[in-house]
Design an enzyme around this catalytic site. Structure first.
Site, PDB file in Angstrom:
ATOM      1  N   ASP A  37     -56.871  42.219 -16.415  1.00  0.00           N
ATOM      2  CA  ASP A  37     -55.869  42.640 -17.395  1.00  0.00           C
ATOM      3  C   ASP A  37     -56.593  43.362 -18.535  1.00  0.00           C
ATOM      4  O   ASP A  37     -57.218  42.730 -19.375  1.00  0.00           O
ATOM      5  CB  ASP A  37     -55.120  41.405 -17.919  1.00  0.00           C
ATOM      6  N   HIS A  38     -56.508  44.696 -18.529  1.00  0.00           N
ATOM      7  CA  HIS A  38     -57.217  45.510 -19.524  1.00  0.00           C
ATOM      8  C   HIS A  38     -56.294  46.572 -20.103  1.00  0.00           C
ATOM      9  O   HIS A  38     -55.355  47.023 -19.446  1.00  0.00           O
ATOM     10  CB  HIS A  38     -58.422  46.212 -18.878  1.00  0.00           C
ATOM     11  N   GLY A 106     -60.721  37.091 -25.067  1.00  0.00           N
ATOM     12  CA  GLY A 106     -60.570  38.531 -25.128  1.00  0.00           C
ATOM     13  C   GLY A 106     -61.811  39.318 -25.476  1.00  0.00           C
ATOM     14  O   GLY A 106     -62.890  38.776 -25.735  1.00  0.00           O
ATOM     15  N   GLU A 107     -61.637  40.636 -25.455  1.00  0.00           N
ATOM     16  CA  GLU A 107     -62.698  41.576 -25.820  1.00  0.00           C
ATOM     17  C   GLU A 107     -62.149  42.587 -26.818  1.00  0.00           C
ATOM     18  O   GLU A 107     -60.995  43.021 -26.706  1.00  0.00           O
ATOM     19  CB  GLU A 107     -63.215  42.337 -24.592  1.00  0.00           C
ATOM     20  N   ASN A 110     -60.192  45.818 -25.667  1.00  0.00           N
ATOM     21  CA  ASN A 110     -58.761  45.874 -25.418  1.00  0.00           C
ATOM     22  C   ASN A 110     -57.922  45.500 -26.635  1.00  0.00           C
ATOM     23  O   ASN A 110     -56.787  45.960 -26.768  1.00  0.00           O
ATOM     24  CB  ASN A 110     -58.403  44.919 -24.271  1.00  0.00           C
ATOM     25  N   GLY A 174     -69.433  30.054 -23.437  1.00  0.00           N
ATOM     26  CA  GLY A 174     -70.288  29.402 -24.414  1.00  0.00           C
ATOM     27  C   GLY A 174     -69.853  27.980 -24.683  1.00  0.00           C
ATOM     28  O   GLY A 174     -68.757  27.563 -24.282  1.00  0.00           O
TER      29      GLY A 174
END
Length: 318
Positions: A37-38, A106-107, A110, A174
């Site tokens: 999903d991007h 998320g990133e 996006n 992480g």
């Protein structure tokens, strides 16, 4: 029994092509799919990024038995969690309950597109936890009002609901993210065969299936496969937190400039050797993962599916 699934890349394939691959994967005997999903691809050469919820609806109409997981959706910045709750509920009804919502923090790639600041990891995880709580409340079918630290929901109710709410699987890499995933997840998602991360998820109280995704480039010419990966997915060799913080494909292209074909050959299994591809997948099962989703880099999706069905899946079927 170990589950082998097919990973659909929204960054590299058009919506129509993703539906076509899903149908051919089902015809080849695969019943479990991932879909990314991007809003942007990682680099321009990948060339696509269709709206995943439209694609999921088309896949639901075109297939009969597949289970589909988003890998992964960010329900925090670009789209409000109430809207993701509606999208996931509708997807689950279209797929007769065979839908699982994979989520993550998320990133920037996006999530920056509406001008929102990109939060640090602590705030992103707090937003993710709150968003999952909102979605689960809405899936109960009652009127929901919510005034939280990050989100407001004003008298919202979902009328179109599946018989059971979709499971929420959480991507985490992480220690802070793992602790959050263990508390809120119905399952765990990772892209590295790391037994320690999975063990930490379980120690944090995490239950449900452990899913993993990996990329290969199958083809008869190993050197050509390496060239394909180097052209389309050099970011597979990037390490650290760059995948969370760089905002544009051009930034990833710059970060990938030092990556050589030799580095790609060491990072991504390439070529026709079934033993090598199977060994890379086996690493995930050895680490304790229950399901492994494999993505083919490049255009030859049909050859890849035949290879997976004939040479790879039988090795994990007993």
């Amino acid at each position: 029994m170990a589950t082998i699934g097919i990973f659909l890349s929204s960054e590299e394939q058009s919506a129509k092509r993703l539906v076509d691959i899903a149908v051919k994967a089902e015809d080849a005997g695969f019943r479990d799919l991932w879909i990314s999903d991007h809003f942007h691809p990682w680099i321009d050469a990948q060339g696509e990024s269709p709206f995943v919820w439209s694609t999921i609806g088309a896949i639901a109409a075109a297939t009969r038995e597949v289970t589909l997981t988003t890998a992964v959706t960010c329900p925090t910045v670009r789209i409000h969690p109430a809207i993701i709750a509606q999208a996931a509920a509708t997807s689950a009804t279209l797929l007769d309950g065979r839908f699982r919502l994979g989520v993550g923090s998320g990133e920037a790639l996006n999530e920056h597109i509406l001008g929102d600041p990109w939060p640090g990891i602590e705030q992103r995880l707090s937003m993710l936890e709150e968003s999952v709580a909102i979605m689960r409340a809405l899936w109960e079918g009652d009127n929901v009002s919510y005034d939280g630290q990050h989100y407001i929901v004003d008298r919202a109710r979902l009328y179109s609901l599946p018989d059971e709410p979709p499971p929420v699987l959480v991507s985490a890499f992480g220690p802070q993210a793992i602790e959050t995933a263990g508390r809120i997840g119905d399952g765990y998602i990772n892209v590295a065969p790391d037994p320690d991360l999975l063990a930490s998820y379980r120690e944090a109280g995490g239950t449900g299936p452990a899913q993993a995704g990996t990329k290969i480039c199958w083809g008869t010419d190993e050197a050509a496969c390496v060239d394909t990966v180097h052209r389309l997915w050099p970011n597979e060799a990037l390490g650290g937190e760059l995948a969370q913080v760089l905002p544009m494909p051009a930034h990833y292209e710059a970060a990938c400039a030092p990556i050589t074909k030799e580095m790609i050959a060491e990072t991504v299994p390439c070529g026709p050797d079934a033993d090598r591809h199977a060994a890379a997948i086996q690493e995930f099962f050895d680490a304790g993962y229950d399901e492994v989703y494999v993505n083919q880099i490049g255009d030859d999706q049909e050859g890849f599916l035949k290879f997976m069905a004939k040479e790879i899946a039988p090795r994990f079927s007993s």
